[in-house]
Scaffold this active site. Structure first.
Site, PDB file in Angstrom:
ATOM      1  N   GLY A  98      -7.614 -10.679   0.755  1.00  0.00           N
ATOM      2  CA  GLY A  98      -7.949  -9.292   0.500  1.00  0.00           C
ATOM      3  C   GLY A  98      -6.729  -8.405   0.578  1.00  0.00           C
ATOM      4  CG  HIS A  99      -5.587  -3.651   1.213  1.00  0.00           C
ATOM      5  ND1 HIS A  99      -5.017  -3.318   0.005  1.00  0.00           N
ATOM      6  CD2 HIS A  99      -5.138  -2.724   2.099  1.00  0.00           C
ATOM      7  CE1 HIS A  99      -4.268  -2.242   0.143  1.00  0.00           C
ATOM      8  NE2 HIS A  99      -4.324  -1.863   1.413  1.00  0.00           N
ATOM      9  CG  PHE A 100      -4.435  -5.243   5.823  1.00  0.00           C
ATOM     10  CD1 PHE A 100      -3.170  -4.704   5.978  1.00  0.00           C
ATOM     11  CD2 PHE A 100      -5.518  -4.388   5.794  1.00  0.00           C
ATOM     12  CE1 PHE A 100      -2.980  -3.335   6.116  1.00  0.00           C
ATOM     13  CE2 PHE A 100      -5.353  -3.015   5.927  1.00  0.00           C
ATOM     14  CZ  PHE A 100      -4.076  -2.486   6.091  1.00  0.00           C
ATOM     15  CG  ASP A 131      -2.066   0.931   1.169  1.00  0.00           C
ATOM     16  OD1 ASP A 131      -3.088   0.656   0.511  1.00  0.00           O
ATOM     17  OD2 ASP A 131      -1.921   1.995   1.791  1.00  0.00           O
ATOM     18  CG  ASP A 142      -6.432  -5.320  -2.343  1.00  0.00           C
ATOM     19  OD1 ASP A 142      -7.330  -4.547  -1.978  1.00  0.00           O
ATOM     20  OD2 ASP A 142      -5.214  -5.091  -2.161  1.00  0.00           O
TER      21      ASP A 142
END
Length: 293
Positions: A270-272, A109, A244
């Site tokens: 997902g994102h994490f 990120d 994500d």
């Protein structure tokens, strides 16, 4: 305690860098190859707490908190020029203060535009790249970004909508979206609770709003980052959540355009992704660095 077990313990430090206190976590033997882990929004070096222990037997790991995050200084926006350029300057200054000359970079990120600025400016110092939802291509942007790009064009008109991204519900969503049902129980509520506590500190929302606005200038740097890829061909591992909804999987696939030897893995996450697929990512990193460093 044996020397081996001591070297795998996570150590916690705060040092002064250009008049600001920077907190970082460290693990492993400083004589081993170094991996610098750069966190994203709205997290801190805490996101690497398990990975530090997983890799400390073989690598020297450093995970700083960016200014405005975690345990590092959070000067108010009136007193500090928050931008990705300045966060990069402080990250480089920290590494110089610690005497870390050569290192691999883990980009997640916000960590991506910071780390890639470092790599493009000092390619001789960077031994490898690891990207976990660390975007470097326009293809990675999803509809999540529509309100942020609108905010970049007209800050006043869109600030109310962008502030919704700083709420407890939004923070929890960043962790929970895209996680398969059979791995939801791997998510610790501590993660989003800690992140939200950081966002709720007096003045921190203004810091985050400034960085949201400044994010547009990262895209201006993408051609230079991609030229760095083509010219220097850093060994690159991509371990990305295919679900994500912030940085989509097209952003992962795009690395192959300029880095045909990049090793790209899409995880059911997902994102994490470290929260649900930490052991898998650690195994990918261990195999990759053993072959490429």
């Amino acid at each position: 305690m044996s020397a081996t077990s001591a070297s795998t313990e996570v150590r916690h430090h705060t040092v002064e860098v250009d008049g600001r206190s920077i907190f970082y976590r460290e693990a492993g033997d400083p004589a081993a190859p170094t991996l610098v882990l750069l966190h994203g929004f709205p997290s801190s070096s805490s996101m690497f707490r398990n990975l530090l222990r997983d890799l400390a037997d073989s690598y020297h790991l450093i995970a700083p908190d960016h200014l405005g995050f975690g345990q590092s200084d959070t000067p108010p926006v009136e007193e500090f020029p928050y931008s990705f350029d300045t966060l990069t300057e402080y990250t480089l200054a920290l590494l110089d203060t610690l005497g870390v000359d050569h290192f691999a970079l883990y980009l997640q990120d916000y960590g991506a535009p910071i780390g890639l600025r470092i790599a493009a400016k000092h390619p001789e110092r960077v031994t490898a790249l690891i990207s976990q939802s660390g975007n470097a291509y326009l293809e990675g942007f999803t509809p999540f970004w529509d309100v942020l790009f609108a905010h970049a064009k007209d800050r006043a008109a869109n600030e109310g909508a962008v502030r919704e991204l700083l709420t407890a519900d939004a923070t929890r969503w960043q962790y929970a979206h895209g996680v398969p049902a059979d791995r939801l129980d791997r998510l610790s509520p501590d993660t989003w609770t800690l992140d939200q506590a950081g966002l709720d500190r007096p003045g921190n929302r203004e810091i985050q709003l400034q960085l949201f606005w400044d994010y547009q200038f990262n895209l201006v740097g993408y051609p230079a980052f991609q030229e760095y890829f083509r010219t220097h061909r850093p060994p690159t591992l991509v371990a990305w959540g295919r679900n994500d909804e912030i940085f989509g999987p097209d952003g992962a696939a795009a690395f192959a355009r300029d880095l045909p030897d990049a090793e790209i893995h899409l995880l059911d996450a997902g994102h994490f992704a470290l929260e649900t697929h930490g052991p898998e990512i650690a195994a990918l990193i261990r195999d990759f660095l053993a072959r490429r460093l």
